[in-house]
Design an enzyme around this catalytic site. Structure first.
Site, PDB file in Angstrom:
ATOM      1  N   SER A  91       0.678   7.844  -4.989  1.00  0.00           N
ATOM      2  CA  SER A  91       0.456   8.224  -3.591  1.00  0.00           C
ATOM      3  C   SER A  91       1.765   8.394  -2.828  1.00  0.00           C
ATOM      4  O   SER A  91       1.751   8.574  -1.612  1.00  0.00           O
ATOM      5  CB  SER A  91      -0.384   7.139  -2.917  1.00  0.00           C
ATOM      6  OG  SER A  91       0.136   5.862  -3.260  1.00  0.00           O
ATOM      7  N   THR A 193       0.170   5.186   1.068  1.00  0.00           N
ATOM      8  CA  THR A 193       1.451   5.312   1.767  1.00  0.00           C
ATOM      9  C   THR A 193       2.180   3.977   1.778  1.00  0.00           C
ATOM     10  O   THR A 193       1.567   2.941   2.060  1.00  0.00           O
ATOM     11  CB  THR A 193       1.199   5.694   3.239  1.00  0.00           C
ATOM     12  OG1 THR A 193       0.579   6.970   3.254  1.00  0.00           O
ATOM     13  CG2 THR A 193       2.471   5.717   4.052  1.00  0.00           C
ATOM     14  N   THR A 211       5.131   9.135   1.830  1.00  0.00           N
ATOM     15  CA  THR A 211       3.836   9.330   1.185  1.00  0.00           C
ATOM     16  C   THR A 211       3.706  10.740   0.610  1.00  0.00           C
ATOM     17  O   THR A 211       4.399  11.665   1.065  1.00  0.00           O
ATOM     18  CB  THR A 211       2.698   9.118   2.223  1.00  0.00           C
ATOM     19  OG1 THR A 211       1.448   9.116   1.563  1.00  0.00           O
ATOM     20  CG2 THR A 211       2.685  10.192   3.283  1.00  0.00           C
ATOM     21  N   ARG A 221      -1.438  20.691   4.920  1.00  0.00           N
ATOM     22  CA  ARG A 221      -1.874  19.542   5.722  1.00  0.00           C
ATOM     23  C   ARG A 221      -0.737  18.509   5.841  1.00  0.00           C
ATOM     24  O   ARG A 221      -0.069  18.175   4.873  1.00  0.00           O
ATOM     25  CB  ARG A 221      -3.098  18.901   5.066  1.00  0.00           C
ATOM     26  CG  ARG A 221      -3.656  17.677   5.789  1.00  0.00           C
ATOM     27  CD  ARG A 221      -3.093  16.368   5.273  1.00  0.00           C
ATOM     28  NE  ARG A 221      -3.840  15.205   5.756  1.00  0.00           N
ATOM     29  CZ  ARG A 221      -3.464  13.951   5.578  1.00  0.00           C
ATOM     30  NH1 ARG A 221      -2.354  13.683   4.926  1.00  0.00           N
ATOM     31  NH2 ARG A 221      -4.189  12.953   6.032  1.00  0.00           N
ATOM     32  N   THR A 244      -1.320   2.921   7.392  1.00  0.00           N
ATOM     33  CA  THR A 244      -1.698   3.552   6.137  1.00  0.00           C
ATOM     34  C   THR A 244      -3.184   3.879   6.260  1.00  0.00           C
ATOM     35  O   THR A 244      -3.878   3.336   7.108  1.00  0.00           O
ATOM     36  CB  THR A 244      -1.425   2.638   4.931  1.00  0.00           C
ATOM     37  OG1 THR A 244      -1.833   3.312   3.726  1.00  0.00           O
ATOM     38  CG2 THR A 244      -2.180   1.328   5.028  1.00  0.00           C
ATOM     39  N   GLY A 245      -3.645   4.786   5.416  1.00  0.00           N
ATOM     40  CA  GLY A 245      -5.061   5.158   5.484  1.00  0.00           C
ATOM     41  C   GLY A 245      -5.233   6.595   5.915  1.00  0.00           C
ATOM     42  O   GLY A 245      -4.304   7.400   5.812  1.00  0.00           O
ATOM     43  N   LEU A 246      -6.409   6.898   6.403  1.00  0.00           N
ATOM     44  CA  LEU A 246      -6.742   8.290   6.729  1.00  0.00           C
ATOM     45  C   LEU A 246      -5.909   8.771   7.926  1.00  0.00           C
ATOM     46  O   LEU A 246      -6.138   8.381   9.062  1.00  0.00           O
ATOM     47  CB  LEU A 246      -8.235   8.401   7.040  1.00  0.00           C
ATOM     48  CG  LEU A 246      -8.749   9.833   7.171  1.00  0.00           C
ATOM     49  CD1 LEU A 246      -8.694  10.564   5.823  1.00  0.00           C
ATOM     50  CD2 LEU A 246     -10.178   9.834   7.708  1.00  0.00           C
TER      51      LEU A 246
END
Ligand code: ASP
Length: 340
Positions: A91, A193, A211, A221, A244-246
């Site tokens: 990632s 990330t 990331t 994107r 971190t995450g969406l």
């Protein structure tokens, strides 16, 4: 034993014989469930916290750089370079999962105690985007370079262009193409990330994140991670936060900037992270359609208190300080993966 584990072990053993400052050895995680209550935790400065399990090896390198007298910026670069170069970390950097066109596109940013910052987004072919982001901070009048411009800049600074798509990540992409269903892979394999926050012995803050972003994203994107205020923010008078995450969910709330502003108003790092996670939860009315919605924040305040909070369970972060070594901690969270 993997070379990364050997590295950690060697670094941990090496640290025993050194001064108290360098006693940041690895300790096993003993937290298996989120605590019922999250007490305010304070650590002696310097203190490093990083998202996910791969934060341990990164923390160790950052710790050693601080110990060698390097600046917060250089120490963060050294730490994050470890994750970027590790093909097993799928990632970040080399070996990161590609977008739906099979391209590995990278985002990173870095920020220091003077609020100077550098960022790159949609960068391809350069293994160490955090190092390019640092160069943007140091060598340009800008904060953010993107795409081909970021690549041209990196090449002008002596970075080498290389193929970052490993056979394993290419295989995973080809498997995904069979169904081509976009459901971001969050929390799987327990590393996403890497975001890192440092408070040095003088109480000065630095932060960085790097990331390859959400796997199978649309080409072009960009997530939250290179956006100062979303994936990372700090104010040297108050504290620092990172996410971190969406990424889309974090951007919608200017997440990290808001965590810092809540700490300015007196909330602890834990409470500030929790408040923004709650806000993200409330902004998304369609949880049922977003089973992959996960965000996690980490934060440090000027007093050396630290904490984190995530929307769903499974998030953890690595903490490194002289008194308690380098260990994984599990923050509290709002819901489990089964909750809608
Ligand atoms: N925040 C990153 C992004 O949305 C991904 C992650 O942390 O998992 O690009």
């Amino acid at each position: 034993m993997s070379s990364r584990r050997k590295f950690i072990k060697k670094a941990a053993l090496g640290s025993v014989a050194l001064s108290a400052f360098s006693a940041c050895g690895v300790q096993a995680s003993n937290a298996t469930t989120a605590p019922k209550e999250a007490p305010i935790k304070t650590a002696k400065k310097p203190l490093i916290i990083s998202t996910w399990n791969h934060g341990l090896a990164a923390n160790q390198a950052t710790w050693e750089a601080l110990n060698a007298g390097k600046s917060g910026l250089t120490a963060i670069e050294k730490g994050l370079n470890i994750s970027e170069a590790d093909p097993k970390v799928r990632s970040v950097g080399y070996g990161g999962l590609p977008d739906r066109e099979g391209k590995v596109t990278l985002d990173a940013c870095i920020m220091d105690q003077n609020s100077d910052c550098g960022s790159v987004s949609f960068l391809q072919g350069i293994k160490h985007p955090i190092s390019v982001a640092k160069k943007v901070l140091e060598e340009t009048p800008h904060v953010m370079l993107s795409g081909q411009g970021a690549l041209n800049f990196a090449l002008s600074q002596g970075f080498k262009e290389e193929n970052l798509l490993t056979p394993e990540s290419e295989k995973a992409w080809k498997n995904w193409l069979e169904k081509s269903k976009y459901q971001p892979v969050i929390n799987i394999e327990n590393h996403d990330t890497i975001s890192m926050l440092v408070i040095d012995k003088d109480g000065n803050l630095t932060g960085g994140c790097t990331t390859s972003g959400a796997a199978w994203k649309m080409h072009g994107r960009v997530g939250d991670s290179p956006i100062i205020g979303s994936g990372l923010f700090l104010d040297n008078e108050v504290g620092a936060a990172a996410a971190t995450g969406l990424g889309e969910a974090v951007i919608r709330t200017a997440g990290s900037a808001m965590v810092v502003e809540l700490m300015r108003q007196g909330l602890s790092p834990n409470e500030a992270c929790k408040t923004i996670v709650e806000r993200i939860y409330n902004k998304h009315k369609n949880h049922k359609d977003m089973p992959y919605l996960q965000v996690g924040f980490i934060a440090i305040n000027k007093q050396g208190e630290y904490g984190g909070y995530s929307l769903r369970g499974g998030f953890n972060f690595a903490v490194c300080d002289a008194d308690n070594g380098n260990r994984m901690e599990k923050p509290d969270f709002k819901m489990t993966w089964k909750d809608k």
